[in-house]
Design an enzyme around this catalytic site. Structure first.
Site, PDB file in Angstrom:
ATOM      1  N   HIS A 103       0.806  -1.232   0.000  1.00  0.00           N
ATOM      2  CA  HIS A 103       0.000   0.000   0.000  1.00  0.00           C
ATOM      3  C   HIS A 103       0.835   1.276   0.000  1.00  0.00           C
ATOM      4  O   HIS A 103       0.532   2.228   0.722  1.00  0.00           O
ATOM      5  CB  HIS A 103      -0.950  -0.010   1.183  1.00  0.00           C
ATOM      6  CG  HIS A 103      -2.038  -1.042   1.090  1.00  0.00           C
ATOM      7  ND1 HIS A 103      -2.522  -1.503  -0.110  1.00  0.00           N
ATOM      8  CD2 HIS A 103      -2.732  -1.713   2.062  1.00  0.00           C
ATOM      9  CE1 HIS A 103      -3.477  -2.396   0.115  1.00  0.00           C
ATOM     10  NE2 HIS A 103      -3.610  -2.548   1.417  1.00  0.00           N
ATOM     11  N   HIS A 173      -9.651   2.176   0.869  1.00  0.00           N
ATOM     12  CA  HIS A 173      -9.553   1.003   1.733  1.00  0.00           C
ATOM     13  C   HIS A 173     -10.617   1.017   2.834  1.00  0.00           C
ATOM     14  O   HIS A 173     -10.330   0.702   3.991  1.00  0.00           O
ATOM     15  CB  HIS A 173      -8.150   0.925   2.345  1.00  0.00           C
ATOM     16  CG  HIS A 173      -7.704  -0.459   2.681  1.00  0.00           C
ATOM     17  ND1 HIS A 173      -8.312  -1.227   3.646  1.00  0.00           N
ATOM     18  CD2 HIS A 173      -6.699  -1.220   2.175  1.00  0.00           C
ATOM     19  CE1 HIS A 173      -7.698  -2.387   3.730  1.00  0.00           C
ATOM     20  NE2 HIS A 173      -6.718  -2.420   2.851  1.00  0.00           N
ATOM     21  N   GLU A 288     -11.698  -3.515  -2.494  1.00  0.00           N
ATOM     22  CA  GLU A 288     -10.735  -2.541  -3.001  1.00  0.00           C
ATOM     23  C   GLU A 288     -10.604  -2.671  -4.522  1.00  0.00           C
ATOM     24  O   GLU A 288     -10.005  -3.621  -5.016  1.00  0.00           O
ATOM     25  CB  GLU A 288      -9.377  -2.756  -2.337  1.00  0.00           C
ATOM     26  CG  GLU A 288      -9.422  -2.790  -0.817  1.00  0.00           C
ATOM     27  CD  GLU A 288      -8.217  -3.489  -0.244  1.00  0.00           C
ATOM     28  OE1 GLU A 288      -7.067  -3.115  -0.600  1.00  0.00           O
ATOM     29  OE2 GLU A 288      -8.397  -4.440   0.561  1.00  0.00           O
TER      30      GLU A 288
END
Length: 323
Positions: A103, A173, A288
């Site tokens: 991420h 997210h 996501e």
């Protein structure tokens, strides 16, 4: 409408913006582009919170790992070995999950304060990610526009330009719990994906695009999310210019329905098995929308490289209803 939400240790203020339309209320933070809360009615018309979030800034600073509601980048999901080769040059990134990048790195987009300005029915967030941030090449100018349409659906539209070739993969997210609390494993998911990308012990894709038929990964007809998922699904529609509906999440108890439409070719289903205090495992479901994990090292996957003169565009729409 905005208000002061808190202050970072360096005295940088963090503001919260409230969007409201058609019975849906969304609160957005300048820190991390975080969707802090979404409130939507159930089948009885009773409004409740349907995404997980902390009530104050300290919660996000103390518990950054779940990425609750955050705008994730410069690269969402994982990059193996925290490195990739582009145009003959290898770039070393900032590993933050063992030897891999997750991420965006140790201080990705989710831990940055964004500039925010109001737009019609929403807000536009922007920031410049400088060349070398977390090891990524190129100066990347990013905007993310969050708006509510006439039905109360939340539109997340991303754009980016760069002055040097760089991979870009952005997502939101949020963890959805349509019951407003408790275990979310009883939610029923329908997902238009005939394949998924199997992973190894480090949750990195093996490169295979596996058929879901006859497996627990077949959500083409609705089934309970349960637990044990942190996988990318290959959406049947592929990359599209406009958002196409790909998923529906339904909570039988409240009657709330979440629909997901996107331009992206993949969707990561994460059932939050490892979610910790103050929340509980499986208290939310993350959907996501994104390109595939480790694409910079997987030329067989849809490309994620943005080059000078091009514009990165991505849009996802979360719709809220009942039945």
């Amino acid at each position: 409408m905005s208000e002061l939400f808190g202050t970072l240790s360096d005295r940088t203020p963090v503001h919260r913006w409230t969007l409201e339309r058609a019975g849906v209320r969304v609160r957005v933070l300048s820190y991390g582009g975080i969707v802090q809360s979404v409130e939507a009615p159930d089948r009885e018309g009773v409004t409740g919170h349907v995404v997980l979030g902390f009530p104050d800034l300290d919660g996000y600073l103390t518990h950054p790992q779940p990425y609750l509601g955050a705008l994730v980048g410069r690269y969402a999901n994982r990059i193996a070995g925290a490195r990739f080769t582009l145009d003959g040059r290898t770039y070393a990134l900032a590993p933050n999950e063992g030897s891999n990048l997750l991420h965006g790195g140790a201080r990705g987009f989710d831990k940055r304060v964004w500039d925010v300005e109001p737009v019609e029915h929403g807000v536009r967030l922007s920031r410049v990610s400088p060349h070398g941030e977390e090891g990524f090449p190129g100066r990347l100018e990013v905007t993310a526009t969050y708006t509510l349409d006439a039905s109360g659906a939340l539109h997340l539209a991303y754009e980016a330009v760069t002055d040097a070739p760089t991979p870009v993969n952005l997502t939101n997210h949020s963890y959805f719990n349509l019951s407003g609390g408790g275990h979310a494993g009883g939610h029923e998911l329908r997902l238009a994906a005939s394949r998924y990308t199997p992973v190894d012990a480090a949750n990195l894709p093996t490169g295979e695009l596996a058929d879901v038929t006859g497996t627990r990964f077949d959500f083409r007809t609705p089934r309970k999310t349960g637990s044990g998922y942190d996988h990318n699904f290959v959406l049947d529609k592929g990359v599209t210019d406009r958002p196409v509906e790909v998923a529906e999440l339904f909570d039988p108890a409240s009657g709330r329905v979440l629909t997901v439409a996107t331009t992206e070719p993949g969707l990561q289903l994460y059932t939050a098995d490892h979610l910790g205090e103050p929340f509980a495992p499986n208290e939310g479901v993350a959907l996501e929308t994104q390109h595939f994990p480790d694409s910079p090292n997987r030329p067989e996957f849809p490309g994620t490289v943005l080059r000078p003169g091009e514009v990165f565009r991505s849009e996802t729409v979360y719709g809220f209803g009942v039945r």
